[in-house]
Motif scaffolding. Structure first.
Motif, PDB file in Angstrom:
ATOM      1  N   GLY A  12     -33.173 -42.954  34.169  1.00  0.00           N
ATOM      2  CA  GLY A  12     -32.725 -41.463  33.331  1.00  0.00           C
ATOM      3  C   GLY A  12     -31.850 -41.619  31.452  1.00  0.00           C
ATOM      4  O   GLY A  12     -32.320 -42.251  30.378  1.00  0.00           O
ATOM      5  N   HIS A  13     -30.591 -41.313  31.659  1.00  0.00           N
ATOM      6  CA  HIS A  13     -29.910 -40.897  30.607  1.00  0.00           C
ATOM      7  C   HIS A  13     -28.504 -41.772  30.927  1.00  0.00           C
ATOM      8  O   HIS A  13     -27.747 -41.617  31.662  1.00  0.00           O
ATOM      9  N   VAL A  14     -28.382 -42.455  29.778  1.00  0.00           N
ATOM     10  CA  VAL A  14     -27.103 -43.048  29.788  1.00  0.00           C
ATOM     11  C   VAL A  14     -25.837 -42.427  28.672  1.00  0.00           C
ATOM     12  O   VAL A  14     -25.987 -42.014  27.363  1.00  0.00           O
ATOM     13  N   PRO A  15     -24.772 -41.579  29.160  1.00  0.00           N
ATOM     14  CA  PRO A  15     -23.812 -41.299  28.403  1.00  0.00           C
ATOM     15  C   PRO A  15     -22.946 -41.921  27.209  1.00  0.00           C
ATOM     16  O   PRO A  15     -23.002 -42.784  26.945  1.00  0.00           O
ATOM     17  N   VAL A  16     -23.379 -40.766  26.191  1.00  0.00           N
ATOM     18  CA  VAL A  16     -22.632 -41.631  24.811  1.00  0.00           C
ATOM     19  C   VAL A  16     -21.310 -40.403  24.649  1.00  0.00           C
ATOM     20  O   VAL A  16     -21.691 -39.414  24.689  1.00  0.00           O
ATOM     21  N   LEU A  17     -20.012 -41.202  24.565  1.00  0.00           N
ATOM     22  CA  LEU A  17     -18.966 -40.296  24.885  1.00  0.00           C
ATOM     23  C   LEU A  17     -18.396 -40.592  23.004  1.00  0.00           C
ATOM     24  O   LEU A  17     -18.163 -42.529  22.644  1.00  0.00           O
ATOM     25  N   ARG A  18     -18.538 -39.868  22.654  1.00  0.00           N
ATOM     26  CA  ARG A  18     -17.564 -40.492  21.167  1.00  0.00           C
ATOM     27  C   ARG A  18     -15.616 -39.852  21.617  1.00  0.00           C
ATOM     28  O   ARG A  18     -15.168 -39.164  22.045  1.00  0.00           O
ATOM     29  N   LEU A  19     -15.159 -41.403  20.466  1.00  0.00           N
ATOM     30  CA  LEU A  19     -14.100 -40.906  20.570  1.00  0.00           C
ATOM     31  C   LEU A  19     -13.312 -41.021  19.568  1.00  0.00           C
ATOM     32  O   LEU A  19     -13.498 -42.243  18.651  1.00  0.00           O
ATOM     33  N   GLY A  20     -13.258 -39.922  18.643  1.00  0.00           N
ATOM     34  CA  GLY A  20     -13.188 -40.159  17.381  1.00  0.00           C
ATOM     35  C   GLY A  20     -13.836 -40.128  16.485  1.00  0.00           C
ATOM     36  O   GLY A  20     -14.747 -39.450  16.772  1.00  0.00           O
ATOM     37  N   ASP A  21     -14.056 -41.894  16.032  1.00  0.00           N
ATOM     38  CA  ASP A  21     -15.078 -42.167  15.242  1.00  0.00           C
ATOM     39  C   ASP A  21     -15.519 -43.675  15.218  1.00  0.00           C
ATOM     40  O   ASP A  21     -16.676 -44.143  14.888  1.00  0.00           O
ATOM     41  N   VAL A  22     -15.762 -43.032  16.693  1.00  0.00           N
ATOM     42  CA  VAL A  22     -16.216 -44.156  17.674  1.00  0.00           C
ATOM     43  C   VAL A  22     -17.535 -43.861  18.807  1.00  0.00           C
ATOM     44  O   VAL A  22     -17.125 -42.541  19.606  1.00  0.00           O
ATOM     45  N   LEU A  23     -18.498 -44.565  18.748  1.00  0.00           N
ATOM     46  CA  LEU A  23     -19.007 -43.253  19.959  1.00  0.00           C
ATOM     47  C   LEU A  23     -19.051 -44.954  20.744  1.00  0.00           C
ATOM     48  O   LEU A  23     -19.120 -46.199  20.973  1.00  0.00           O
ATOM     49  N   LEU A  24     -19.148 -44.617  22.382  1.00  0.00           N
ATOM     50  CA  LEU A  24     -18.810 -45.462  23.702  1.00  0.00           C
ATOM     51  C   LEU A  24     -19.359 -45.280  24.535  1.00  0.00           C
ATOM     52  O   LEU A  24     -20.348 -44.221  24.805  1.00  0.00           O
ATOM     53  N   VAL A  25     -20.412 -46.610  24.669  1.00  0.00           N
ATOM     54  CA  VAL A  25     -21.487 -45.896  25.774  1.00  0.00           C
ATOM     55  C   VAL A  25     -21.111 -47.314  26.320  1.00  0.00           C
ATOM     56  O   VAL A  25     -20.397 -48.295  26.726  1.00  0.00           O
ATOM     57  N   THR A  26     -21.367 -47.422  28.160  1.00  0.00           N
ATOM     58  CA  THR A  26     -20.668 -48.178  29.847  1.00  0.00           C
ATOM     59  C   THR A  26     -21.817 -48.466  29.769  1.00  0.00           C
ATOM     60  O   THR A  26     -22.405 -46.965  30.990  1.00  0.00           O
ATOM     61  N   VAL A  58     -20.002 -48.091  17.104  1.00  0.00           N
ATOM     62  CA  VAL A  58     -20.438 -47.728  18.428  1.00  0.00           C
ATOM     63  C   VAL A  58     -19.531 -49.303  19.206  1.00  0.00           C
ATOM     64  O   VAL A  58     -19.576 -50.134  18.742  1.00  0.00           O
ATOM     65  N   LEU A  59     -19.146 -48.972  20.589  1.00  0.00           N
ATOM     66  CA  LEU A  59     -18.388 -49.753  21.427  1.00  0.00           C
ATOM     67  C   LEU A  59     -19.256 -49.721  22.851  1.00  0.00           C
ATOM     68  O   LEU A  59     -19.387 -48.442  22.764  1.00  0.00           O
ATOM     69  N   ILE A  60     -19.902 -51.201  23.265  1.00  0.00           N
ATOM     70  CA  ILE A  60     -21.150 -51.029  24.178  1.00  0.00           C
ATOM     71  C   ILE A  60     -20.357 -51.593  25.618  1.00  0.00           C
ATOM     72  O   ILE A  60     -20.012 -53.242  24.821  1.00  0.00           O
ATOM     73  N   ASP A  61     -19.556 -51.125  26.348  1.00  0.00           N
ATOM     74  CA  ASP A  61     -19.460 -51.864  27.563  1.00  0.00           C
ATOM     75  C   ASP A  61     -20.206 -52.321  28.461  1.00  0.00           C
ATOM     76  O   ASP A  61     -20.597 -51.255  28.980  1.00  0.00           O
ATOM     77  N   ILE A  62     -19.676 -53.756  28.124  1.00  0.00           N
ATOM     78  CA  ILE A  62     -21.312 -53.979  29.593  1.00  0.00           C
ATOM     79  C   ILE A  62     -20.394 -54.775  30.323  1.00  0.00           C
ATOM     80  O   ILE A  62     -20.830 -56.105  31.061  1.00  0.00           O
ATOM     81  N   SER A  63     -19.346 -55.005  30.564  1.00  0.00           N
ATOM     82  CA  SER A  63     -17.974 -55.491  32.156  1.00  0.00           C
ATOM     83  C   SER A  63     -19.514 -55.096  32.499  1.00  0.00           C
ATOM     84  O   SER A  63     -18.714 -55.643  34.389  1.00  0.00           O
ATOM     85  N   GLY A  64     -19.068 -53.812  33.630  1.00  0.00           N
ATOM     86  CA  GLY A  64     -20.359 -53.783  34.606  1.00  0.00           C
ATOM     87  C   GLY A  64     -21.545 -54.485  34.303  1.00  0.00           C
ATOM     88  O   GLY A  64     -22.706 -53.708  35.550  1.00  0.00           O
ATOM     89  N   VAL A  65     -21.728 -54.938  33.465  1.00  0.00           N
ATOM     90  CA  VAL A  65     -23.340 -55.433  33.486  1.00  0.00           C
ATOM     91  C   VAL A  65     -23.098 -57.046  34.444  1.00  0.00           C
ATOM     92  O   VAL A  65     -22.470 -57.526  33.211  1.00  0.00           O
ATOM     93  N   GLU A  66     -23.984 -57.795  35.146  1.00  0.00           N
ATOM     94  CA  GLU A  66     -23.973 -58.928  36.275  1.00  0.00           C
ATOM     95  C   GLU A  66     -24.599 -59.611  35.205  1.00  0.00           C
ATOM     96  O   GLU A  66     -24.660 -60.898  35.312  1.00  0.00           O
ATOM     97  N   ILE A  67     -25.775 -59.589  35.680  1.00  0.00           N
ATOM     98  CA  ILE A  67     -27.121 -60.190  34.198  1.00  0.00           C
ATOM     99  C   ILE A  67     -27.340 -59.635  33.312  1.00  0.00           C
ATOM    100  O   ILE A  67     -27.719 -58.783  33.100  1.00  0.00           O
ATOM    101  N   VAL A  94     -19.548 -55.171  20.603  1.00  0.00           N
ATOM    102  CA  VAL A  94     -20.592 -55.753  22.424  1.00  0.00           C
ATOM    103  C   VAL A  94     -19.053 -55.494  22.691  1.00  0.00           C
ATOM    104  O   VAL A  94     -18.138 -56.823  23.459  1.00  0.00           O
ATOM    105  N   ALA A  95     -18.154 -55.600  24.056  1.00  0.00           N
ATOM    106  CA  ALA A  95     -17.042 -55.301  24.915  1.00  0.00           C
ATOM    107  C   ALA A  95     -17.259 -55.378  26.095  1.00  0.00           C
ATOM    108  O   ALA A  95     -18.310 -55.281  27.380  1.00  0.00           O
ATOM    109  N   LEU A 122     -12.864 -58.224  23.243  1.00  0.00           N
ATOM    110  CA  LEU A 122     -12.545 -59.165  25.417  1.00  0.00           C
ATOM    111  C   LEU A 122     -12.675 -57.883  26.385  1.00  0.00           C
ATOM    112  O   LEU A 122     -13.019 -57.555  27.285  1.00  0.00           O
ATOM    113  N   SER A 123     -12.485 -56.759  25.766  1.00  0.00           N
ATOM    114  CA  SER A 123     -12.514 -55.000  26.269  1.00  0.00           C
ATOM    115  C   SER A 123     -12.835 -54.348  26.115  1.00  0.00           C
ATOM    116  O   SER A 123     -12.359 -54.270  24.356  1.00  0.00           O
ATOM    117  N   THR A 124     -12.931 -52.785  26.487  1.00  0.00           N
ATOM    118  CA  THR A 124     -12.745 -51.620  25.231  1.00  0.00           C
ATOM    119  C   THR A 124     -11.679 -51.468  24.229  1.00  0.00           C
ATOM    120  O   THR A 124     -12.317 -51.071  23.124  1.00  0.00           O
TER     121      THR A 124
END
Length: 139
Positions: free
Chosen positions: A11-25, A54-63, A88-89, A113-115
């Motif tokens: 479905g839909h991956v939420p995109v959160l705006r934090l100031g001048d950055v979009l955060l995608v988890t 654009v900051l893409i957090d892939i810490s929840g991606v195992e494979i 990519v964090a 290494l981290s967001t």
């Protein structure tokens, strides 16, 4: 009881705006239609808001597979064309090893290494010149 990280992203991956950055988890697997929607959402949001990162957090991606690698590279390319940087964090060691084994270099992407480190990296990077914006001519 299922672990949240084992659920596919649909479905839909939420995109959160934090100031001048979009955060995608990202959590779990990313399906074709979801990836396409995410790319479209990010491009439209960057264009509409003028964010610089654009900051893409892939810490929840195992494979990771070649599909996810291609999606990340396409997001970075589209973001760059729209004058935003992509980081990519949270990449797990196994994911990094897999990307190297697949021969995926992910051009246009920076990593952190981290967001928190990703946000700091985006804050330190110089903004990209916007298309149609002021340009510096070299003598």
């Amino acid at each position: 009881m299922n672990d949240a990280s084992s659920h596919p992203v649909t479905g839909h991956v939420p995109v959160l705006r934090l100031g001048d950055v979009l955060l995608v988890t990202l959590q779990g697997d990313l399906h074709d239609s979801t990836a396409q929607q995410l790319q479209q959402d990010l491009s439209e949001t960057i264009s509409r808001t003028g964010v610089r990162g654009v900051l893409i957090d892939i810490s929840g991606v195992e494979i990771v597979d070649s599909f996810l690698g291609r999606v990340l590279a396409e997001i970075a390319a589209q973001s760059t064309l729209l004058a935003a940087r992509t980081v990519v964090a949270g990449m797990r060691p196994a994911v990094a090893i897999t990307l190297v084994e697949l021969g995926l270099t992910l051009p246009g992407l920076s990593t952190a290494l981290s967001t928190e480190a990703g946000m700091e990296l985006l804050a330190r990077q110089a903004p990209v010149t916007r298309p149609g914006g002021p340009r510096q001519e070299s003598p």
